[in-house]
Each structure stands twice: as C-alpha cells, then as structure tokens.
Motif scaffolding. Structure first.
Motif, short mmCIF file in Angstrom:
data_model
loop_
_atom_site.label_atom_id
_atom_site.label_comp_id
_atom_site.label_asym_id
_atom_site.label_seq_id
_atom_site.Cartn_x
_atom_site.Cartn_y
_atom_site.Cartn_z
N VAL A 189 5.14 47.41 -34.00
CA VAL A 189 5.89 46.60 -33.05
C VAL A 189 6.25 45.27 -33.70
N LEU A 213 4.07 39.48 -22.34
CA LEU A 213 4.50 40.61 -23.17
C LEU A 213 3.68 40.67 -24.46
N TYR A 259 0.71 43.21 -24.65
CA TYR A 259 0.96 44.57 -25.13
C TYR A 259 1.18 44.59 -26.64
N ASP A 260 1.89 43.62 -27.19
CA ASP A 260 2.07 43.57 -28.64
C ASP A 260 0.73 43.67 -29.35
N ASN A 298 9.80 45.23 -28.19
CA ASN A 298 9.25 44.78 -26.91
C ASN A 298 9.69 43.35 -26.68
N SER A 299 10.65 43.15 -25.76
CA SER A 299 11.19 41.81 -25.57
C SER A 299 11.86 41.68 -24.22
N LEU A 336 11.19 48.45 -25.12
CA LEU A 336 10.59 48.07 -23.85
C LEU A 336 11.20 46.72 -23.45
#
Length: 469
Positions: free
Chosen positions: A307, A317, A320-321, A359-360, A389
């Motif tokens: 990621v 966020l 999750y990273d 993821n952003s 995501l």
C-alpha cells in the motif's frame, strides 16, 4: 418533514357532515370511476366524504413528483391506519402508528444481517506474530532504504522500553508526533506493545493546537521530533526523542508486554468537529480489528500486497495503511517528505515498488488520474495497482470509469463511515456507473455493523424519504 426544512404541498379536503340530517348519507352518489384534479401546485389532495353507510377516502396525486412506489406505499400505510381506527382502541394512544412497509423492513433486515465471527486479539498481535515468524520479510520500503519485520519489531520494542523507563504505565495515553516514516510506525507499535493508547499528533500543526490535544487527551508522554525552540510540551508530559529511543536496549522478542482487553482503547484520533475545536475519538482494539479483518477478507489482501501510505497518521485512513497490511505480512510504501502532495511522485513510487493497493480520499485519486491523462502512456507502468479504496469525501460519479479507462485492471471500492465507527462502516464495489446516478451509492454495512436512515425522532425513514444516516 418540517424537521428537515422541507415542506410538501398536501391538501386535505373533507365533506364529512355536509349531508347530516338527510337520512342515509351519500346514497345516490353513484360509483366513482374516474376523477381528475388540475391543481399543479398540490402534490397530494386527500379527499374524504360520506358514502352510503361508510366513508370514502381517496388521494389525487400529481404525477412525476415522487419516486415510483412512494405514493402506493404511503397510501397503503394510510389505508391500514384508517382500517384499524374503528376497532382498535389502542391505536389512538400509540406514539408510532405508521411503521415501515413489510417489504421495506425485510430489505433492511437483510442488508443489516452482517453478523460474523469477531476477530480475536489486539490490533498489533498479527504484526508481532509475523515479525517472529518471518523477520526478514519487508515491512516498510522507501527510497531511503528498507525495514524488515524483524527490524521494525526491534525498534518498536525500543520505544516500549523507553516508555517503561520513563514510568509510563499501561492504559495511559501517549502522543506520536513524528514525521511520516518507519520511526513513526515503530512508535505506534511500541506504544501499543507497552499496553498504552497512541494519540497521533501532526508535528506540522501549530504548537497551540498540539498543546490543546495534549491537554485534552491527558497525555502521559509524547514520542516527538528532536527538540525545537518554542516546541515545549505541557508540564507533566514526558518527551521521548529518537536519540533516547536509539540508546535504549531491549531483549529480542520479548513476550512480557502488558496485554489489555480487546475492548479497551487502541488509539485516539482528533478531528476538528463542526466547531473547529479538536474532538478526540476513542477507538478500541476490537472495533478497529473488526474493520481491518473484514476489509482484508473481502478484497483478498495478503502478504504480496503493498500500500502507498499517503494519509497523515492523524487521519484514520492511516489505521488501515498500518495495520491492514502488517496484519497479513504485507508491505507499506512510504512517500518522500517533499513529494507527498505530488501525483507524479506517487506514480513513480507505484511503478518503482509495485504498489498494489491505493487507499486515499477521492481527490488524491483524481489528482493521479489527471497526471496520467497528461502523461501519455504512463498508465501502463502502473499495472500493479489492483485495488483502490476511496473514502473520506464524496466520490465524483465520473471518476471510477475515468480512472478505469487508464487502469483497466483496477477494482474501485467506495467506503464510508464516521471515525467513531473504526475507519469505515460501509463498502460499495463500484462496477457499472449508470448515467442517471446523482451520486455513487453509499452501499451496505461491513461485518458486525448496521446502517440506518432515521428521521428527527430516530424513526426509520421509508424508501426515498430523506433523513440522517
């Protein structure tokens, strides 16, 4: 719906009592086979009159102003209530005399049937297990070097020992005010391994805001950048700098760290709230684990995934990273400090380190798309991306198809939810985007979560009736 500031033009027309004293009321009126009301400013005209030995009630409605099925559902509820009134005395004292139609209620029960086994353990347990089992696997990569799981574990233990040496006890709150990088990850993991609660604080924020957060969160300590003039923390907060951590020795693979209960806090993230005053949101290990494990399961996230960690640690966020990838033996790719706002830099990192998960917030994906659109065949080099995501803001309706035109192998998922609900509460894989969509559907709840649309009295809103999520 005055509670939402919406006024609908509805008229009640009654001739009840107009035939009083004439014997059998309404006889000879005949049977209504067709009627028309030409009052375009009225959406619903409810008409009531005596007919024979009963009551005749009908609605005239304006075509096209409400969604298909809404008028029918409304009238069915109205008719059912009228039918109960003559024989059911209790209806006159009920607070909620109209409930959701059966089919709507069943659809909602089905959508909210999300019960699943709850993951056991603490947020950092899977990382510790991987670090002991596969210490040489890569945990963090960036242009300045790489960090293995074993190395990250050793650094996290140094942080935990430094906290203990300063007298920081389990369950106390510890700030993490470091720039993005492997040291920041080690601090977060070390705080949790010591049984404490991590509180992310952006080191680039004004010191007044950092002070405000430190006081409100009752910080016992803060893992901070090297001391700068004017950067003193509130009295009573132990400041632990990287030099102190580096000088701390710790036994390898310690198993004596304090273990709190899964329902105890793991982190506190401060949001600005509606007033601009920082508001701390406390999230437990169990809640965050529930989201992380479910998202990983849904989208097949595993040890081969990487990621690009774009989000600030103070934005959820980032949870999750960090823990989404470290939970499955994956790898975190860190951007350069001077390239965090550059889509060209992001694209370079995706290509160089074969990033698989994006993821952003949608705006950053839009920036990447705009960069690819002006860079010719550049998109071909980003074919490692398989999952995007997108959350934290409204997803532009045209963006999914636009980005897939450049990256056809990319699965796009829209997610949402309040920080209080542990990162995300809902997920919607965006497949076909219909031309008439005003927005991307908000979709369905994740495992062990439910979603509801309620009115001002916390009652379920029927289909197509606006309310609060």
């Amino acid at each position: 719906r005055a509670d939402l500031g919406i006024l609908y033009p509805v008229v009640f027309t009654s001739s009840i009592g107009a035939n009083a004293g004439t014997g059998a009321p309404g006889r000879g009126l005949g049977k209504v086979v067709y009627g028309i009301t030409q009052t375009p400013q009225v959406w619903i005209d409810c008409q009531a009159m005596e007919s024979g030995e009963g009551l005749l009630v009908n609605w005239d409605t304006r075509r096209g102003v409400l969604r298909p099925g809404v008028i029918e559902a409304m009238f069915a509820a109205f008719e059912g209530l009228l039918a109960r009134m003559p024989s059911d005395d209790g209806v006159w004292s009920e607070k909620e005399v109209v409930t959701l139609p059966h089919d709507q209620r069943q659809r909602r029960l089905s959508a909210n049937a999300t019960a699943a086994p709850r993951p056991a353990g603490l947020l950092h347990d899977a990382f510790v297990e991987t670090a002991r089992r596969c210490p040489d696997d890569l945990a963090v990569v960036h242009r300045a070097g790489t960090v293995t799981y074993g190395e990250l574990m050793a650094r996290a233990e140094q942080v935990a020992h430094a906290l203990c040496a300063r007298g920081v006890a389990a369950r106390e709150h510890v700030g993490v005010a470091l720039e993005k990088g492997s040291a920041q990850l080690a601090a977060v993991l070390g705080v949790l391994m010591a049984g404490c609660v991590y509180v992310p604080i952006d080191p680039n924020q004004p010191m007044a805001r950092r002070h405000q957060i430190a006081i409100d969160a009752s910080l016992r300590a803060v893992v901070a950048q090297p001391h700068e003039d004017g950067a003193d923390w509130p009295t009573g907060v132990a400041v632990i700098e990287q030099v102190e951590i580096d000088a701390t020795t710790s036994p390898a693979a310690s198993s004596s760290w304090f273990r709190c209960a899964a329902d105890e806090p793991a982190y506190v993230i401060y949001t600005s709230g509606s007033t601009g005053k920082p508001k701390g949101v406390i999230v437990s290990h169990a809640s965050a684990m529930n989201t992380v494990v479910d998202v990983n399961r849904r989208f097949g996230v595993g040890p081969r995934d990487r990621v690009l960690a774009l989000s600030n640690l103070a934005f959820d966020l980032s949870v999750y990273d960090v823990f989404g990838l470290l939970a499955v033996g994956g790898c975190i790719v860190m951007p350069d400090a001077d390239g965090r706002a550059s889509p060209a830099h992001w694209a370079d990192l995706v290509e160089e380190f074969r990033v698989t998960i994006w993821n952003s917030v949608p705006a950053q994906m839009q920036m990447l798309y705009d960069h690819l659109r002006t860079s010719g065949d550049r998109a071909r080099s980003l074919d490692s991306l398989r999952l995007a995501l997108l959350s934290g803001d409204w997803l532009p309706v045209k963006l999914p198809d636009a980005i897939r035109a450049s990256l056809p192998g990319l699965q796009i998922v829209s997610l949402g939810g309040a920080t209080e609900a542990a990162i995300w509460s809902i997920a919607h894989p965006v497949e076909e985007v219909k031309p008439d969509w005003p927005s991307v559907p908000y979709s369905r709840p994740l495992a062990n979560q439910t979603a509801h649309v309620l009115d001002g009295g916390l009652r379920p809103c029927p289909d197509w009736v606006p309310g609060e999520i």
